[in-house]
Design a protein around this motif. Structure first.
Motif, PDB file in Angstrom:
ATOM      1  N   TYR A   1     -23.790 -17.788  40.327  1.00 17.65           N
ATOM      2  CA  TYR A   1     -22.402 -18.199  40.519  1.00 17.65           C
ATOM      3  C   TYR A   1     -22.149 -19.586  39.934  1.00 17.65           C
ATOM      4  N   MET A   2     -23.148 -20.445  39.928  1.00 14.92           N
ATOM      5  CA  MET A   2     -22.994 -21.757  39.297  1.00 14.92           C
ATOM      6  C   MET A   2     -22.850 -21.617  37.784  1.00 14.92           C
ATOM      7  N   ARG A   3     -23.613 -20.720  37.200  1.00 12.20           N
ATOM      8  CA  ARG A   3     -23.505 -20.483  35.756  1.00 12.20           C
ATOM      9  C   ARG A   3     -22.118 -19.931  35.415  1.00 12.20           C
ATOM     10  N   ARG A   4     -21.623 -19.037  36.253  1.00 13.06           N
ATOM     11  CA  ARG A   4     -20.271 -18.500  36.055  1.00 13.06           C
ATOM     12  C   ARG A   4     -19.227 -19.611  36.163  1.00 13.06           C
ATOM     13  N   ALA A   5     -19.435 -20.535  37.112  1.00 19.66           N
ATOM     14  CA  ALA A   5     -18.485 -21.632  37.300  1.00 19.66           C
ATOM     15  C   ALA A   5     -18.426 -22.539  36.077  1.00 19.66           C
ATOM     16  N   ILE A   6     -19.579 -22.792  35.461  1.00 22.28           N
ATOM     17  CA  ILE A   6     -19.590 -23.620  34.255  1.00 22.28           C
ATOM     18  C   ILE A   6     -18.844 -22.914  33.128  1.00 22.28           C
ATOM     19  N   ALA A   7     -19.032 -21.599  33.023  1.00 26.16           N
ATOM     20  CA  ALA A   7     -18.320 -20.854  31.984  1.00 26.16           C
ATOM     21  C   ALA A   7     -16.806 -20.919  32.201  1.00 26.16           C
ATOM     22  N   LYS A   8     -16.386 -20.964  33.465  1.00 27.57           N
ATOM     23  CA  LYS A   8     -14.958 -20.990  33.774  1.00 27.57           C
ATOM     24  C   LYS A   8     -14.372 -22.392  33.771  1.00 27.57           C
ATOM     25  N   CYS A   9     -15.124 -23.346  34.319  1.00 28.44           N
ATOM     26  CA  CYS A   9     -14.558 -24.675  34.588  1.00 28.44           C
ATOM     27  C   CYS A   9     -15.143 -25.788  33.730  1.00 28.44           C
ATOM     28  N   GLY A  10     -16.188 -25.499  32.980  1.00 27.54           N
ATOM     29  CA  GLY A  10     -16.742 -26.487  32.075  1.00 27.54           C
ATOM     30  C   GLY A  10     -17.229 -27.749  32.759  1.00 27.54           C
ATOM     31  N   ASP A  11     -16.772 -28.905  32.264  1.00 28.38           N
ATOM     32  CA  ASP A  11     -17.272 -30.191  32.747  1.00 28.38           C
ATOM     33  C   ASP A  11     -16.906 -30.468  34.204  1.00 28.38           C
ATOM     34  N   GLU A  12     -15.852 -29.859  34.687  1.00 27.03           N
ATOM     35  CA  GLU A  12     -15.521 -30.023  36.107  1.00 27.03           C
ATOM     36  C   GLU A  12     -16.669 -29.518  36.977  1.00 27.03           C
TER      37      GLU A  12
ATOM     38  N   ALA B   1     -23.840 -32.019  39.116  1.00 24.67           N
ATOM     39  CA  ALA B   1     -24.675 -33.197  38.874  1.00 24.67           C
ATOM     40  C   ALA B   1     -24.537 -34.192  40.020  1.00 24.67           C
ATOM     41  N   LYS B   2     -23.328 -34.373  40.521  1.00 27.99           N
ATOM     42  CA  LYS B   2     -23.094 -35.322  41.611  1.00 27.99           C
ATOM     43  C   LYS B   2     -23.878 -34.935  42.859  1.00 27.99           C
ATOM     44  N   VAL B   3     -23.777 -33.686  43.257  1.00 25.65           N
ATOM     45  CA  VAL B   3     -24.498 -33.229  44.444  1.00 25.65           C
ATOM     46  C   VAL B   3     -26.001 -33.166  44.168  1.00 25.65           C
TER      47      VAL B   3
ATOM     48  N   TYR C   1     -26.615 -38.699  33.293  1.00 23.30           N
ATOM     49  CA  TYR C   1     -25.821 -37.575  32.802  1.00 23.30           C
ATOM     50  C   TYR C   1     -24.518 -37.477  33.594  1.00 23.30           C
ATOM     51  N   ARG C   2     -24.627 -37.636  34.922  1.00 27.38           N
ATOM     52  CA  ARG C   2     -23.432 -37.592  35.773  1.00 27.38           C
ATOM     53  C   ARG C   2     -22.439 -38.688  35.386  1.00 27.38           C
ATOM     54  N   LYS C   3     -22.934 -39.884  35.158  1.00 32.92           N
ATOM     55  CA  LYS C   3     -22.052 -40.993  34.798  1.00 32.92           C
ATOM     56  C   LYS C   3     -21.363 -40.738  33.464  1.00 32.92           C
ATOM     57  N   THR C   4     -22.079 -40.137  32.537  1.00 30.81           N
ATOM     58  CA  THR C   4     -21.484 -39.815  31.245  1.00 30.81           C
ATOM     59  C   THR C   4     -20.357 -38.804  31.408  1.00 30.81           C
ATOM     60  N   LEU C   5     -20.581 -37.806  32.257  1.00 35.82           N
ATOM     61  CA  LEU C   5     -19.532 -36.821  32.512  1.00 35.82           C
ATOM     62  C   LEU C   5     -18.327 -37.464  33.190  1.00 35.82           C
ATOM     63  N   SER C   6     -18.578 -38.360  34.125  1.00 34.88           N
ATOM     64  CA  SER C   6     -17.475 -38.953  34.891  1.00 34.88           C
ATOM     65  C   SER C   6     -16.597 -39.847  34.036  1.00 34.88           C
ATOM     66  N   THR C   7     -17.145 -40.353  32.926  1.00 35.01           N
ATOM     67  CA  THR C   7     -16.338 -41.182  32.024  1.00 35.01           C
ATOM     68  C   THR C   7     -15.586 -40.360  30.994  1.00 35.01           C
ATOM     69  N   GLY C   8     -15.856 -39.047  30.994  1.00 38.29           N
ATOM     70  CA  GLY C   8     -15.165 -38.163  30.069  1.00 38.29           C
ATOM     71  C   GLY C   8     -15.736 -38.177  28.673  1.00 38.29           C
ATOM     72  N   SER C   9     -16.927 -38.736  28.524  1.00 37.41           N
ATOM     73  CA  SER C   9     -17.559 -38.780  27.207  1.00 37.41           C
ATOM     74  C   SER C   9     -18.006 -37.390  26.818  1.00 37.41           C
TER      75      SER C   9
ATOM     76  N   ASN D   1     -20.284 -34.401  24.872  1.00 38.81           N
ATOM     77  CA  ASN D   1     -21.686 -34.141  24.560  1.00 38.81           C
ATOM     78  C   ASN D   1     -22.642 -35.056  25.325  1.00 38.81           C
ATOM     79  N   PRO D   2     -22.574 -35.058  26.674  1.00 37.91           N
ATOM     80  CA  PRO D   2     -23.479 -35.896  27.437  1.00 37.91           C
ATOM     81  C   PRO D   2     -24.918 -35.436  27.272  1.00 37.91           C
ATOM     82  N   VAL D   3     -25.825 -36.381  27.290  1.00 38.08           N
ATOM     83  CA  VAL D   3     -27.244 -36.054  27.176  1.00 38.08           C
ATOM     84  C   VAL D   3     -27.971 -36.686  28.346  1.00 38.08           C
ATOM     85  N   ALA D   4     -29.124 -36.110  28.688  1.00 35.69           N
ATOM     86  CA  ALA D   4     -29.890 -36.617  29.815  1.00 35.69           C
ATOM     87  C   ALA D   4     -30.572 -37.916  29.468  1.00 35.69           C
ATOM     88  N   SER D   5     -31.142 -37.996  28.301  1.00 38.43           N
ATOM     89  CA  SER D   5     -31.864 -39.209  27.903  1.00 38.43           C
ATOM     90  C   SER D   5     -31.927 -39.264  26.398  1.00 38.43           C
ATOM     91  N   THR D   6     -32.228 -40.430  25.891  1.00 42.41           N
ATOM     92  CA  THR D   6     -32.329 -40.589  24.444  1.00 42.41           C
ATOM     93  C   THR D   6     -33.750 -40.823  24.053  1.00 42.41           C
TER      94      THR D   6
END
Length: 283
Positions: A165-176, A182-184, A268-276, A278-283
């Motif tokens: 269901y989480m995978r389905r949610a990403i397909a439907k809602c994307g970054d939301e 990521a937050k939880v 990664y969570r912080k990158t998503l929250s700023t709306g950036s 193509n967030p990545v986990a690490s460089t």
């Protein structure tokens, strides 16, 4: 819809309480009073699937697929409570929870964002799978060892269903959805930094009932969980690391990247929250 397929999959591996639990193998000398008390507490805790289901149905009224899946989850979680009570009924009838003790953990949870709640319970299933595996190793009485092993396998399957269901949610809602998960995930993978056990039954869920607004706070012994984890089954750092690894691994699969540490997930969570993009986990 995911529910029809999940029904078939879980129905195919469902265990029978009369046939699949080796009741005739019970060894009374291998069950202590303290161990029997912990079985009672877990039986009552599992009963809290009742208010959790009421919460899920209330907060997911626009999602009939997930709500239908609750019929499976609720049945199997209540069965966990039932088999633990059956064990006590057979071998320690003086410790069978009363109806009043069971009903005490049924109270209304405050509404919460469905995506965050989904992730919270996914992490809860991972953690409970490991708690029960650890408990099975701690016990020496054969029947309860088998019961905890059986329950741990159910929890793992439930986690897998939530992941669908989480995978389905990403397909439907994307970054939301990614941000919510990521937050939880950061919270639930950071148990080593908190004084309390991070599981849905040990989190505050109702302002109106505070401070008795956790499932654990409503048990006959509200302090039992930490005692059970720290001093009895000894759920130590090595076990906790396994929980964290599974949370990070599955989130990495969902997000299409990799997380080796909670810190990487938090970045990664912080990158998503700023709306950036193509967030990545690490460089």
């Amino acid at each position: 819809m995911l529910y029809p397929e999940l029904f078939k999959q879980l129905e195919a591996v469902r265990w029978d309480m009369g046939k699949d639990i080796p009741w005739d193998k019970f060894e009374a000398t291998k069950l202590s009073d303290d161990q029997a008390q912990t079985i009672k507490m877990n039986a009552i805790t599992e009963w809290a699937a009742l208010p959790a289901t009421e919460m899920f149905l209330r907060d997911n009224q626009d999602d009939s697929d997930f709500s239908a899946f609750m019929s499976i989850w609720f049945f199997e979680e209540q069965k966990h409570s039932l088999v633990l009570m059956e064990y006590l009924k057979r071998f320690r009838p003086d410790l069978v929870p009363t109806e009043e003790e069971l009903h005490a953990v049924r109270f209304e949870f405050d509404p919460a964002p469905p995506l965050e709640t989904l992730m919270l319970h996914f992490c809860g299933e991972i953690r409970l799978n490991h708690w029960y595996r650890c408990a099975a190793e701690w016990h020496s009485e054969p029947v309860i060892k088998q019961i905890y092993t059986t329950l741990s396998q159910d929890e793992a399957r439930h986690g897998g269903a939530y992941l669908r269901y989480m995978r389905r949610a990403i397909a439907k809602c994307g970054d939301e959805a990614r941000l919510a998960f990521a937050k939880v995930g950061v919270l639930m993978a950071s148990a080593r930094r908190t004084a309390q056990a991070l599981h849905p039954t040990n989190l505050h869920v109702s302002k109106a009932h505070f401070p008795r607004d956790t499932v654990q706070s409503r048990l006959p012994d509200p302090e039992w969980l930490e005692e059970w984890l720290d001093k009895q089954i000894k759920f130590d750092t090595s076990w906790e690391n396994k929980v964290v690894e599974r949370i990070l691994h599955n989130l990495g699969l969902l997000m299409g990247t990799g997380f080796k540490t909670v810190q990487e997930l938090n970045r990664y969570r912080k990158t998503l929250s700023t709306g950036s993009s193509n967030p990545v986990a690490s460089t």
